[in-house]
Design a protein around this motif. Structure first.
Motif, short mmCIF file in Angstrom:
data_model
loop_
_atom_site.label_atom_id
_atom_site.label_comp_id
_atom_site.label_asym_id
_atom_site.label_seq_id
_atom_site.Cartn_x
_atom_site.Cartn_y
_atom_site.Cartn_z
N ILE A 272 0.69 -1.32 0.31
CA ILE A 272 -0.03 0.04 0.10
C ILE A 272 0.61 1.32 -0.18
O ILE A 272 0.68 2.83 -0.54
CB ILE A 272 -1.44 0.06 0.87
N SER B 215 2.97 -0.60 -7.84
CA SER B 215 2.90 -0.12 -6.36
C SER B 215 0.92 -1.00 -6.83
O SER B 215 1.18 -0.72 -8.43
CB SER B 215 2.84 0.94 -6.32
N TYR B 216 0.19 -0.40 -5.95
CA TYR B 216 -0.92 -0.29 -6.75
C TYR B 216 -1.66 0.76 -7.60
O TYR B 216 -2.28 0.87 -8.38
CB TYR B 216 -2.52 -0.02 -5.50
#
Length: 142
Positions: free
Chosen positions: A34, A84-85
């Motif tokens: 996250i 990453s997200y």
């Protein structure tokens, strides 16, 4: 605040989110996914225009073509894939310059090459031209 300077949040344990993949099988800690990115070194074989989107078939075709076209190359660039997200960046491993940055909403398909499981690709949409490109990589190992 958490370790990464972000506001603290309460994360539901992964085993409560999905019964099929217990937390001990996750490769990365949820907070890393996250608040940071997961970085992987790979060889960048190149990219090619995708004229017709056909899902994993398009990525696998691109993998096979790029693998063949780079077989005779003496030196293939090493890059760092930073995932990453938010999306994927690929970074020159030597000078740390960002080569490309793709938002997750512009990535339509990712797949491994069935002939060589260490080769993989993903398709992005170029918002300026509306064309799709497949970026092909070979990992150091499967």
């Amino acid at each position: 605040t958490g370790d990464w300077g972000e506001p603290s949040i309460t994360l539901r344990p992964p085993n409560e989110a999905t019964a099929s993949t217990p937390v001990q099988y996750w490769q990365h800690h949820p907070e890393k996914l996250i608040f940071q990115s997961c970085d992987y070194k790979a060889f960048y074989l190149g990219s090619m225009l995708v004229k017709e989107l056909r899902g994993t078939e398009s990525t696998q075709d691109a993998c096979a073509k790029m693998r063949k076209s780079t077989e005779q190359m003496k030196k293939v660039p090493t890059i760092v894939l930073s995932v990453s997200y938010k999306g994927v960046k690929f970074i020159d491993a030597t000078n740390k310059n960002i080569i490309a940055e793709h938002e997750i909403r512009n990535i339509s398909c990712a797949a491994q090459d069935p002939e060589d499981l260490s080769t993989f690709a993903y398709i992005t949409k170029d918002l300026k031209t509306n064309h799709h490109y497949c970026h092909v990589f070979t990992a150091f190992d499967v």
